[in-house]
Scaffold this active site. Structure first.
Site, mmCIF file in Angstrom:
data_model
loop_
_atom_site.group_PDB
_atom_site.id
_atom_site.type_symbol
_atom_site.label_atom_id
_atom_site.label_comp_id
_atom_site.label_asym_id
_atom_site.label_seq_id
_atom_site.Cartn_x
_atom_site.Cartn_y
_atom_site.Cartn_z
ATOM 1 N N LYS A 206 0.940 -1.430 -0.161
ATOM 2 C CA LYS A 206 0.066 -0.212 0.381
ATOM 3 C C LYS A 206 0.341 0.938 0.112
ATOM 4 C CE LYS A 206 -3.226 2.394 2.818
ATOM 5 N NZ LYS A 206 -4.372 2.078 3.664
ATOM 6 N N GLU A 212 10.224 -4.743 4.901
ATOM 7 C CA GLU A 212 10.369 -6.018 4.211
ATOM 8 C C GLU A 212 10.122 -6.410 1.790
ATOM 9 O OE1 GLU A 212 8.404 -4.975 6.707
ATOM 10 O OE2 GLU A 212 8.922 -6.171 8.233
ATOM 11 N N GLY A 266 -4.545 -2.254 4.563
ATOM 12 C CA GLY A 266 -3.655 -3.139 4.197
ATOM 13 C C GLY A 266 -4.216 -4.999 4.885
ATOM 14 N N ARG A 267 -5.432 -4.818 5.527
ATOM 15 C CA ARG A 267 -5.451 -6.095 5.863
ATOM 16 C C ARG A 267 -7.126 -6.582 6.058
ATOM 17 N NH1 ARG A 267 -5.234 -2.911 10.078
ATOM 18 N NH2 ARG A 267 -6.865 -1.927 11.619
ATOM 19 N N GLU A 352 -4.743 -6.856 14.631
ATOM 20 C CA GLU A 352 -4.567 -6.163 14.293
ATOM 21 C C GLU A 352 -5.512 -4.612 13.846
ATOM 22 O OE1 GLU A 352 -2.546 -4.515 9.938
ATOM 23 O OE2 GLU A 352 -0.604 -5.065 11.439
ATOM 24 N N HIS A 383 -4.739 -33.828 16.472
ATOM 25 C CA HIS A 383 -3.318 -34.239 16.755
ATOM 26 C C HIS A 383 -2.647 -33.545 17.336
ATOM 27 C CE1 HIS A 383 -4.840 -38.010 15.241
ATOM 28 N NE2 HIS A 383 -4.823 -37.926 14.069
ATOM 29 N N LYS A 494 9.296 -0.477 14.076
ATOM 30 C CA LYS A 494 9.860 -0.514 13.093
ATOM 31 C C LYS A 494 10.890 0.631 13.521
ATOM 32 C CE LYS A 494 6.044 -1.177 10.101
ATOM 33 N NZ LYS A 494 4.626 0.264 9.167
HETATM 34 O O1 F6P Z 1 2.523 -3.142 9.829
HETATM 35 C C1 F6P Z 1 1.502 -3.512 9.223
HETATM 36 C C2 F6P Z 1 1.407 -3.128 8.696
HETATM 37 O O2 F6P Z 1 1.561 -1.651 7.938
HETATM 38 C C3 F6P Z 1 -0.418 -3.808 8.002
HETATM 39 O O3 F6P Z 1 -1.424 -2.906 8.458
HETATM 40 C C4 F6P Z 1 0.166 -3.709 6.359
HETATM 41 O O4 F6P Z 1 -0.872 -4.711 5.614
HETATM 42 C C5 F6P Z 1 1.359 -4.178 6.619
HETATM 43 O O5 F6P Z 1 1.872 -3.398 7.456
HETATM 44 C C6 F6P Z 1 2.459 -4.047 4.728
HETATM 45 O O6 F6P Z 1 2.355 -2.965 4.683
HETATM 46 P P1 F6P Z 1 2.026 -2.439 2.803
HETATM 47 O O7 F6P Z 1 1.144 -3.037 1.933
HETATM 48 O O8 F6P Z 1 2.748 -0.764 3.181
HETATM 49 O O9 F6P Z 1 3.565 -2.745 2.581
#
Ligand code: F6P
Length: 529
Positions: A206, A212, A266-267, A352, A383, A494
């Site tokens: 987003k 990452e 995002g979610r 979240e 199990h 972060k």
């Molecule tokens: O760190 C949490 C978050 O902001 C989530 O809410 C989101 O889904 C994820 O990081 C990834 O964010 P982005 O889509 O901006 O890379």
């Protein structure tokens, strides 16, 4: 703002719990009410929601409806669908429902970007068709066969969960992969198995700034440059983001940039361009079916009375166990292995959203909010941890997810899965005891569960399931008075991580004040010598 505990319905639920429900056996409730199994079950779209094995009677249900009324759930629902800025701390509307609305639906009308939703969907459709008919190919003219989604959180869990769930619908010759974690091992492993000439990377973020994702995307770009040359980047990378400048800076071709909007959390982004990798493996028709399924649940949620409304009842039942019974966690147990990442997907969606300690007005909440969500698929879970569910000391309310038909194996094996699922909810409720039964064999029973039953795991059914949980989480947030759509709790970690980035490899000294971290860093360095 009123605290929910000040409301008449809450007070009555407190008394009702203490005087009428706490010590009542589920078996007794069934014995007293012959039509309970039928009456405590409802159909929403293609989902059958059986909540009869819960500590809820007709009075509880009426009080739930009162609580929904007194917490103004109905007007909160309208505020969401019409695009009010209900994500107050970020000053945003919450309009993932607009992503699955038809052009004629009245969802978020007038909010910036909503009128572009179908344009982006059409662009996705055209791109997917071009990839499938090999009109869009890799830099050496080979058609694409391997789709790699690079993202994290909502930009990873949705495509990963849904692509696994909808494995039956994968197009011949198309494969889905994902890269999310920062340590780099996923890409390292994939590079060994993939051919760069037939690999298409979808960078999903987003913000397009997430550590990452950007680290992994750059590594993937280096691999493409090294194996196919610099010019190949344009052919092998597409992106989904709200950040158009950053997509540009990365080298994404303008035709391959798929936008979405700040009102998509995002979610909640699977329904947006974040679903592109999924659409590429299952095809746009199936992706549209997923959206249509979610819309079916949206309509049910928006129109059904509280007493007959599946997401509202799911929310009330969770709140009941959380705030009245004191349960700390809830398990989601799907009896279709293809839903094996569904619990992980729900973890982000629920934890979240509901892991909040202050209300919309900034004041601390005075009751517990989000529970810990966990789970695992079917008999693997049996199990592993069902021992605790049957004989442990904690109350863990359960959602069983159960398809009547197999999503891709023999029906005989799905019959075994169904037998096991029904056996578990029955054993949890009925228990096992008797005067001659040794104590370690006693199953106390009276342990609650709901069962969500459906014909089979189609794209539409998956859409309905996800949307039901999305709305359940929303209603819980309305009851507690929290902002379910921000996630400030992930920011501090972060920030600290970025202050340590140069410290770990020894480029900078640790200037933080945490003695444990200082010692751990020393040990890391020693271990790496
Ligand atoms: O760190 C949490 C978050 O902001 C989530 O809410 C989101 O889904 C994820 O990081 C990834 O964010 P982005 O889509 O901006 O890379």
């Amino acid at each position: 703002m009123r605290y929910p505990t000040d409301l008449d319905a809450w007070k009555r639920l407190t008394h009702h719990y203490r005087d009428e429900i706490r010590h009542r056996e589920l078996k007794y409730m069934f014995a007293r009410d012959k039509s309970r199994a039928k009456d405590f079950s409802l159909k929403a779209g293609d989902l059958v929601f059986d909540f009869s094995k819960n500590h809820v009677n007709r009075k509880t249900r009426a009080l739930f409806a009162k609580l929904a009324d007194q917490t103004q759930v109905q007007s909160a629902i309208e505020a969401m669908f019409t695009g009010e800025q209900i994500n107050a701390t970020e000053g945003r509307s919450v309009l993932h429902t607009a992503l699955r609305a038809t052009r004629r639906d009245r969802v978020g009308k007038g909010v910036d970007g909503v009128s572009d939703v179908h344009g982006v969907l059409d662009k996705i459709e055209a791109f997917v068709a071009d990839v499938h008919k090999a009109a869009v190919r890799g830099s050496t003219s080979k058609p694409f066969s391997d789709i790699v989604n690079i993202g994290i959180g909502g930009s990873d869990l949705g495509p990963v969960m849904a692509s696994r769930a909808l494995r039956t619908y994968w197009r011949d010759g198309m494969r889905f992969h994902s890269v999310s974690n920062v340590d780099g091992t996923q890409l390292a492993d994939l590079k060994k198995e993939l051919d760069p000439e037939t690999t298409l990377f979808i960078v999903c973020s987003k913000t397009f700034t997430t550590l990452e994702t950007m680290t992994n995307a750059k590594q993937a770009r280096t691999w493409i440059v090294r194996t196919l040359g610099k010019k190949a980047v344009i052919n092998h990378f597409v992106a989904a983001s709200t950040n158009h400048e950053a997509m540009d800076a990365f080298g994404i071709h303008p035709d391959y940039r798929f936008g979405f909007w700040d009102w998509v959390g995002g979610r909640y982004s699977l329904w947006s361009a974040v679903g592109l990798s999924l659409a590429l493996v299952i095809g746009t028709d199936n992706f549209r079916q997923l959206l249509a399924g979610a819309r079916k649940m949206d309509r049910h949620f928006r129109t059904a009375k509280a007493d007959q409304n599946m997401p509202i009842l799911m929310a009330m039942i969770s709140t009941w166990y959380n705030n009245f019974f004191g349960a700390e966690s809830q398990a989601v147990l799907p009896y279709d292995n293809r839903l094996d990442r569904f619990p992980a997907y729900l973890q982000q969606m629920q934890m979240e959203s509901s892991g909040k300690r202050v209300r919309m007005d900034g004041k601390p909440v005075t009751i517990e909010t989000g529970m810990v969500i966990w789970g695992e698929a079917g008999n693997n879970a049996q199990h592993s941890f069902y021992q605790l569910l049957h004989q442990g000391t904690r109350l863990v309310p359960i959602d069983f997810l159960l398809p009547a038909k197999s999503s891709g194996a023999t029906q005989t094996q799905q019959d075994l899965a169904i037998a096991n699922c029904l056996a578990q909810s029955e054993a949890l409720m009925d228990g096992f005891s008797g005067p001659r039964v040794e104590s370690h064999r006693v199953h106390p029973g009276n342990r609650p569960s709901s069962t969500i039953l459906f014909e089979s795991l189609t794209p539409s059914v998956l859409g309905q399931l996800i949307a039901a949980y999305e709305h359940k989480v929303f209603v819980e947030g309305v009851i507690w008075g929290i902002d379910s759509f921000d996630q400030w709790g992930v920011e501090l970690g972060k920030k600290v991580a970025s202050s340590l980035e140069a410290v770990v490899p020894g480029k900078e000294k640790y200037t933080g004040s945490n003695p444990s971290s200082a010692e751990l860093l020393k040990t890391v360095r020693r271990l790496r010598k």
